[in-house]
Design a protein around this motif. Structure first.
Motif, PDB file in Angstrom:
ATOM      1  N   GLU A  59       0.836  -1.194   0.000  1.00  0.00           N
ATOM      2  CA  GLU A  59       0.000   0.000   0.000  1.00  0.00           C
ATOM      3  C   GLU A  59       0.869   1.242   0.000  1.00  0.00           C
ATOM      4  N   THR A  78     -11.169   6.051  -8.711  1.00  0.00           N
ATOM      5  CA  THR A  78     -10.848   4.728  -8.178  1.00  0.00           C
ATOM      6  C   THR A  78      -9.371   4.387  -8.305  1.00  0.00           C
ATOM      7  N   MET A 133      -8.436   3.381  -2.095  1.00  0.00           N
ATOM      8  CA  MET A 133      -9.446   2.879  -1.174  1.00  0.00           C
ATOM      9  C   MET A 133     -10.511   3.962  -1.029  1.00  0.00           C
ATOM     10  N   ARG A 146      -5.222   6.386   0.787  1.00  0.00           N
ATOM     11  CA  ARG A 146      -4.666   5.046   0.894  1.00  0.00           C
ATOM     12  C   ARG A 146      -4.932   4.320  -0.401  1.00  0.00           C
TER      13      ARG A 146
END
Length: 169
Positions: A59, A78, A133, A146
């Motif tokens: 991440e 997205t 996210m 994130r």
């Protein structure tokens, strides 16, 4: 050209926020986060508060000014590209931070390539393609972005860093 050796409006050390002064002493990578798949209106912002966390899946986290143009454009996005700027790309960082003029918009600085995750800066020190996210959280005053890293590429250039208000490479 300036007639001042120092910043003329900088308050004396004892009047500055100690947390900001300490944070300024930590070298930070200079990145530009971009959104906008090919055919969509792109947007981006300079972030230096960035952390890459290895794992399964890896991440990336970034702290974003909630009043930024990128924050306004995030709903519905997205994917994003995290461009790690290279030495010689400080003008790109300044344009995307909206602290330097960028006639025609910040995407007129540098050469930008279309990428499925968002615009990618040619000549960057590297880049990440991430799946964002939903619903960014908060960390202090900032939005906490994130993203799950879907692609990672290291470029051939040395990275650009920010330390005590100056760019270093």
């Amino acid at each position: 050209m300036s007639i001042h050796a120092d910043h003329p409006f900088l308050p004396p050390d004892d009047a500055r926020d100690p947390l900001r002064r300490l944070r300024g002493r930590l070298a930070a990578p200079v990145t530009v986060w971009t959104i906008g798949a090919p055919g969509q209106r792109p947007e981006g912002w300079t972030l230096s508060s960035v952390l890459i966390a290895d794992g399964d899946p890896p991440e990336v986290l970034g702290l974003l000014d909630p009043d930024s143009e990128l924050a306004d454009a995030l709903p519905g996005a997205t994917t994003a590209t995290v461009n790690v700027l290279a030495e010689g790309q400080a003008a790109v960082a300044e344009a995307f931070a909206r602290v330097a003029p960028a006639p025609g918009g910040p995407f007129r600085t540098g050469e930008w390539l279309d990428d499925a995750h968002g615009p990618r800066l040619a000549g960057a020190a590297g880049w990440l393609g991430v799946r964002l996210m939903p619903d960014p959280g908060r960390a202090g005053y900032a939005l906490l972005l994130r993203g799950v890293v879907e692609t990672a590429q290291v470029g051939g250039a040395e990275p650009l860093f920010h330390l005590r208000g100056r760019y270093l490479s």
